[in-house]
Design a protein around this motif. Structure first.
Motif, short mmCIF file in Angstrom:
data_model
loop_
_atom_site.label_atom_id
_atom_site.label_comp_id
_atom_site.label_asym_id
_atom_site.label_seq_id
_atom_site.Cartn_x
_atom_site.Cartn_y
_atom_site.Cartn_z
N GLU A 190 0.82 -1.21 0.00
CA GLU A 190 0.00 0.00 0.00
C GLU A 190 0.86 1.26 0.00
O GLU A 190 0.54 2.24 -0.69
N GLU A 224 2.30 1.66 -3.44
CA GLU A 224 1.27 2.11 -4.37
C GLU A 224 1.04 3.61 -4.23
O GLU A 224 0.89 4.32 -5.24
N GLN A 225 1.00 4.09 -3.00
CA GLN A 225 0.78 5.52 -2.78
C GLN A 225 1.93 6.35 -3.32
O GLN A 225 1.74 7.38 -3.97
#
Length: 217
Positions: free
Chosen positions: A186, A189-190
């Motif tokens: 995550e 991805e950010q």
């Protein structure tokens, strides 16, 4: 526009191996190009670590094994003692990269060391592993024995130490953002999304009017 990600790593760093999974998951389906960059934690003639030593035993028990278990990744503290120097493996990486197999080679080295306990400081072992990913074993062995890529590797290290200012691995340079250490899918991805937005230029929306009149962009 393709987003470029550079991953600075060493083949004897367990967190570099574990970092492969969340990064691969994060880039799936995205216009991203990943390049693995050499970094030697303990270049010759510095002493390398011994797996039977307290430092490695403690680090693996407290950090590596619990993290790998949470991630569902098989990993073992290799019994190779002392740990191998990685300059030859990285010289082999330069050859593999020329053949378009740099990332495959990088993955094979990490798995060979951390899952199969192979001595990746040995030319014979490196040659066998290179053959397994489709590289010409004779050319590969000749390149290592003649140190054909020694200077290329040294330049790569100079870049890491002096230009990129890398001090620990894994370190990721995602576009213009540098982030060190293990991170979740995550988080990657950010970071990737933020960089992609930053690299996307503002596009005029067709016909418009300004203070000096109307025009077509």
């Amino acid at each position: 526009m393709t987003l470029k990600i550079k991953v600075y790593s060493d083949y004897v760093c367990p967190f570099c191996f574990l970092a492969e999974q969340p990064l691969e998951q994060a880039i799936k389906g995205k216009d991203v190009e990943v390049e693995w960059m050499p970094f030697e934690l303990r270049p010759y003639p510095n002493e390398t670590l011994k797996p039977e030593g307290h430092y490695l035993q403690s680090t693996w028990k407290q950090s590596v094994y619990p993290m790998a278990e949470r991630m569902g990744i098989d990993i073992v503290l290799p019994c190779v003692s002392p740990q191998p120097y990685t300059h030859l493996a990285f010289e082999g990486y330069q050859y593999a990269k020329e053949q378009g197999k740099g990332n495959d080679y990088n993955d094979r080295m990490l798995r060979a060391f951390f899952q199969e306990e192979q001595d990746i400081g040995d030319i014979g072992t490196l040659t066998k592993l290179a053959g397994e990913i489709g590289l010409d074993e004779k050319e590969f062995r000749d390149a290592l024995e003649t140190r054909k890529y020694k200077e290329v590797h040294q330049q790569a290290l100079k870049h890491a130490y002096e230009e990129a200012k890398i001090t620990s691995v894994p370190t990721f340079v995602i576009g213009e953002t540098k982030v060190a250490g293990m991170h979740s899918k995550e988080t990657f991805e950010q970071l990737i999304d933020d960089e992609m937005k930053r690299q996307t230029p503002d596009i005029a929306e067709g016909m418009m009017c300004g203070i000096d009149g109307c025009e077509i962009e």
